[in-house]
Design a protein around this motif. Structure first.
Motif, mmCIF file in Angstrom:
data_model
loop_
_atom_site.group_PDB
_atom_site.id
_atom_site.type_symbol
_atom_site.label_atom_id
_atom_site.label_comp_id
_atom_site.label_asym_id
_atom_site.label_seq_id
_atom_site.Cartn_x
_atom_site.Cartn_y
_atom_site.Cartn_z
ATOM 1 N N ALA A 102 1.066 -1.281 0.384
ATOM 2 C CA ALA A 102 -0.333 -0.534 -0.043
ATOM 3 C C ALA A 102 1.026 1.369 -0.592
ATOM 4 C CB ALA A 102 -1.187 0.305 1.405
ATOM 5 N N LEU A 103 2.124 1.003 0.930
ATOM 6 C CA LEU A 103 2.355 2.145 0.632
ATOM 7 C C LEU A 103 3.554 2.360 -0.854
ATOM 8 C CD1 LEU A 103 4.205 2.093 4.363
ATOM 9 C CD2 LEU A 103 2.747 3.759 3.647
ATOM 10 N N SER A 104 3.750 1.645 -0.912
ATOM 11 C CA SER A 104 4.731 1.415 -2.498
ATOM 12 C C SER A 104 3.777 2.406 -3.834
ATOM 13 C CB SER A 104 5.085 0.178 -3.002
ATOM 14 O OG SER A 104 5.426 0.061 -4.690
ATOM 15 N N SER A 105 2.224 1.467 -3.746
ATOM 16 C CA SER A 105 0.978 2.615 -4.334
ATOM 17 C C SER A 105 0.639 3.848 -4.269
ATOM 18 C CB SER A 105 -0.101 1.787 -4.441
ATOM 19 O OG SER A 105 -0.124 0.435 -5.060
ATOM 20 N N ALA A 106 0.774 4.508 -2.615
ATOM 21 C CA ALA A 106 0.284 5.176 -2.842
ATOM 22 C C ALA A 106 1.676 6.770 -2.513
ATOM 23 C CB ALA A 106 0.617 5.534 -0.767
ATOM 24 N N THR A 107 2.822 6.018 -2.346
ATOM 25 C CA THR A 107 3.762 7.575 -2.274
ATOM 26 C C THR A 107 4.720 7.188 -4.277
ATOM 27 O OG1 THR A 107 5.997 5.540 -2.516
ATOM 28 C CG2 THR A 107 4.736 6.724 -0.035
ATOM 29 N N ARG A 108 4.646 6.479 -4.636
ATOM 30 C CA ARG A 108 5.112 6.631 -6.255
ATOM 31 C C ARG A 108 3.920 8.056 -7.323
ATOM 32 N NH1 ARG A 108 8.212 2.678 -7.181
ATOM 33 N NH2 ARG A 108 8.068 0.973 -5.953
ATOM 34 N N ASN A 109 5.077 8.367 -7.965
ATOM 35 C CA ASN A 109 4.548 10.050 -7.932
ATOM 36 C C ASN A 109 3.620 11.308 -7.178
ATOM 37 O OD1 ASN A 109 5.859 9.719 -10.724
ATOM 38 N ND2 ASN A 109 4.526 8.118 -10.883
ATOM 39 N N PHE A 110 3.428 10.749 -5.999
ATOM 40 C CA PHE A 110 2.637 11.687 -5.285
ATOM 41 C C PHE A 110 3.272 11.656 -4.144
ATOM 42 C CE2 PHE A 110 -0.941 12.014 -2.129
ATOM 43 C CZ PHE A 110 -1.753 13.047 -2.879
ATOM 44 N N ALA A 130 9.412 12.114 -5.192
ATOM 45 C CA ALA A 130 7.726 10.660 -5.751
ATOM 46 C C ALA A 130 8.466 10.426 -6.739
ATOM 47 C CB ALA A 130 7.077 10.755 -5.004
ATOM 48 N N ALA A 131 8.834 11.956 -7.807
ATOM 49 C CA ALA A 131 8.456 11.266 -9.491
ATOM 50 C C ALA A 131 10.357 10.011 -9.599
ATOM 51 C CB ALA A 131 8.760 12.487 -9.971
ATOM 52 N N ASP A 132 10.816 10.172 -8.557
ATOM 53 C CA ASP A 132 11.805 9.133 -8.767
ATOM 54 C C ASP A 132 11.762 7.366 -8.513
ATOM 55 O OD1 ASP A 132 14.316 7.978 -8.789
ATOM 56 O OD2 ASP A 132 16.083 9.431 -7.745
ATOM 57 N N MET A 133 11.793 6.711 -9.032
ATOM 58 C CA MET A 133 11.577 5.763 -8.676
ATOM 59 C C MET A 133 12.683 5.227 -8.387
ATOM 60 S SD MET A 133 7.772 5.217 -9.886
ATOM 61 C CE MET A 133 7.834 7.349 -8.994
ATOM 62 N N GLU A 134 13.730 5.264 -8.788
ATOM 63 C CA GLU A 134 14.568 4.788 -7.955
ATOM 64 C C GLU A 134 14.576 5.235 -6.526
ATOM 65 O OE1 GLU A 134 18.398 5.363 -10.100
ATOM 66 O OE2 GLU A 134 18.097 4.422 -12.304
ATOM 67 N N SER A 135 14.665 6.022 -6.237
ATOM 68 C CA SER A 135 14.581 6.897 -4.726
ATOM 69 C C SER A 135 13.980 6.719 -4.334
ATOM 70 C CB SER A 135 14.134 8.021 -4.443
ATOM 71 O OG SER A 135 15.264 8.471 -5.166
ATOM 72 N N PRO A 164 3.266 14.680 -1.324
ATOM 73 C CA PRO A 164 2.263 14.496 -0.256
ATOM 74 C C PRO A 164 2.470 13.105 0.568
ATOM 75 C CG PRO A 164 1.091 15.552 -1.341
ATOM 76 C CD PRO A 164 2.256 15.079 -2.321
ATOM 77 N N ALA A 165 2.028 11.833 0.371
ATOM 78 C CA ALA A 165 2.159 10.952 0.261
ATOM 79 C C ALA A 165 4.171 10.417 0.983
ATOM 80 C CB ALA A 165 1.275 9.562 -0.503
ATOM 81 N N MET A 166 4.863 10.259 -0.288
ATOM 82 C CA MET A 166 6.068 10.641 0.119
ATOM 83 C C MET A 166 6.589 11.450 1.819
ATOM 84 S SD MET A 166 8.720 8.691 0.299
ATOM 85 C CE MET A 166 8.740 8.005 -1.441
ATOM 86 N N ASP A 167 6.365 12.359 1.853
ATOM 87 C CA ASP A 167 7.056 13.357 2.685
ATOM 88 C C ASP A 167 5.815 12.391 4.385
ATOM 89 O OD1 ASP A 167 7.674 15.316 1.055
ATOM 90 O OD2 ASP A 167 6.421 16.367 1.067
ATOM 91 N N GLU A 168 4.876 12.457 4.122
ATOM 92 C CA GLU A 168 4.143 11.490 5.480
ATOM 93 C C GLU A 168 4.627 10.434 5.724
ATOM 94 O OE1 GLU A 168 1.230 12.226 7.500
ATOM 95 O OE2 GLU A 168 1.974 14.047 6.745
#
Length: 220
Positions: A166-174, A197-202, A176-180
Motif C-alpha cells: 500500500a505504501l509503495s502504491s501511495a507514494t509513487r508520483n505523489f 516521489a517522481a524518482d522511481m529509483e529513490s 504528499p504521501a512520500m513526505d508523510e
C-alpha cells in the motif's frame, strides 16, 4: 441515472434497434445473440433494477463492521474480498469518499483481527494504485502513518506485506504521501529525507528497505 449513463444506454438502444442481419443467412449476429454485450454492468444493473456497485460496496462494509456475533470472520473475509474487487475500478475507488467509506476503511488498519488489518491494507493499496484522487484521500485520512506502523510493528507477516504494498502504491508520483512516509519512519529505519516521489529509483530504495523489514518482522 447519471447523464453519461443515460447517454450510454441510449446509444446501446439505438445500436440494438438497428442491429444488422446478414441477408444471406438466418444466423443471428453476435450482438443479437447477446444484446447486453458492450453495456456497462453498472448501467445494466440500473436498467434491470439490480444492486449497483455502490450498493455492493455499502453491503460489504456493513458486513465488515458488523459484530462477529452477527457476521463471522469467514463471511467478513468474503465481504473484504468483494470490496477489494469492486474498488479495482477507479470509478468505484473514487466513490469511497462520497460513500463515507474512507474513515471505516482506515480504522480497520487497527482492527484486532489480523485478517481485517491485512485486507484493509490491501484495499488501500488497490484504491490508490495509479489514482491520484485516492492517493489524496489516503493521506487526508491519516493512513500513511498507520500503514508504516503496520510494516514496522505488526506481528502478522501478511499484514506487513500488504501494508508495504500500500505504501509503495501511495507514494509513487505523489509527494504528499512520500513526505508523510518520511515523517513516519524513525531514523533507525530511514535517515534520508527529501526524497522525490517522481524518482522511481529513490522510491524503490525506501520501499525495498521496508520490504526487508516486513519480511524480517519486529525484533522486540
Amino acid at each position: 441515472m447519471t447523464q453519461p449513463g443515460f447517454n450510454q444506454l441510449l446509444q446501446w438502444g439505438i445500436e440494438n434497434s438497428a442491429a444488422p442481419q446478414d441477408s444471406n443467412t438466418t444466423q443471428p449476429t453476435e450482438q443479437q445473440r447477446a444484446p447486453a454485450r458492450g453495456l456497462n454492468p453498472e448501467i445494466l444493473a440500473q436498467l434491470l433494477g439490480g444492486p449497483s456497485d455502490a450498493d455492493r460496496m455499502r453491503e460489504a462494509m456493513t458486513a465488515i463492521l458488523a459484530p462477529v456475533a452477527e457476521v463471522d470472520m469467514d463471511n467478513k473475509m468474503i465481504a473484504w474480498d468483494n470490496l477489494e474487487q469492486l474498488i479495482e475500478s477507479i470509478d468505484n475507488a473514487n466513490n469511497l469518499e462520497p460513500l463515507g467509506m474512507w474513515t471505516p476503511l482506515v480504522q480497520q488498519l487497527g482492527s484486532e483481527e489480523a485478517g481485517s488489518r491485512m485486507m484493509a491494507a490491501w484495499c488501500c493499496s488497490t484504491a490508490v494504485q495509479n489514482n491520484i484522487k485516492s492517493q489524496e484521500k489516503l493521506v487526508a485520512y491519516g493512513a500513511v502513518p498507520k500503514l508504516a506502523g503496520l510494516v514496522l510493528e505488526d506481528r502478522d507477516l501478511g499484514v506487513r506485506k500488504r501494508a508495504c504494498n500500500a505504501l509503495s502504491s501511495a507514494t509513487r508520483n505523489f509527494q504528499p504521501a512520500m513526505d508523510e512516509l518520511e515523517k513516519s519512519l524513525p531514523e533507525g529505519v530511514w535517515k534520508v529525507k527529501g526524497l522525490d516521489a517522481a524518482d522511481m529509483e529513490s522510491v524503490d530504495e525506501v520501499i525495498e528497505k521496508l520490504r526487508e523489514i516486513a519480511a524480517r518482522g519486529p525484533t522486540n
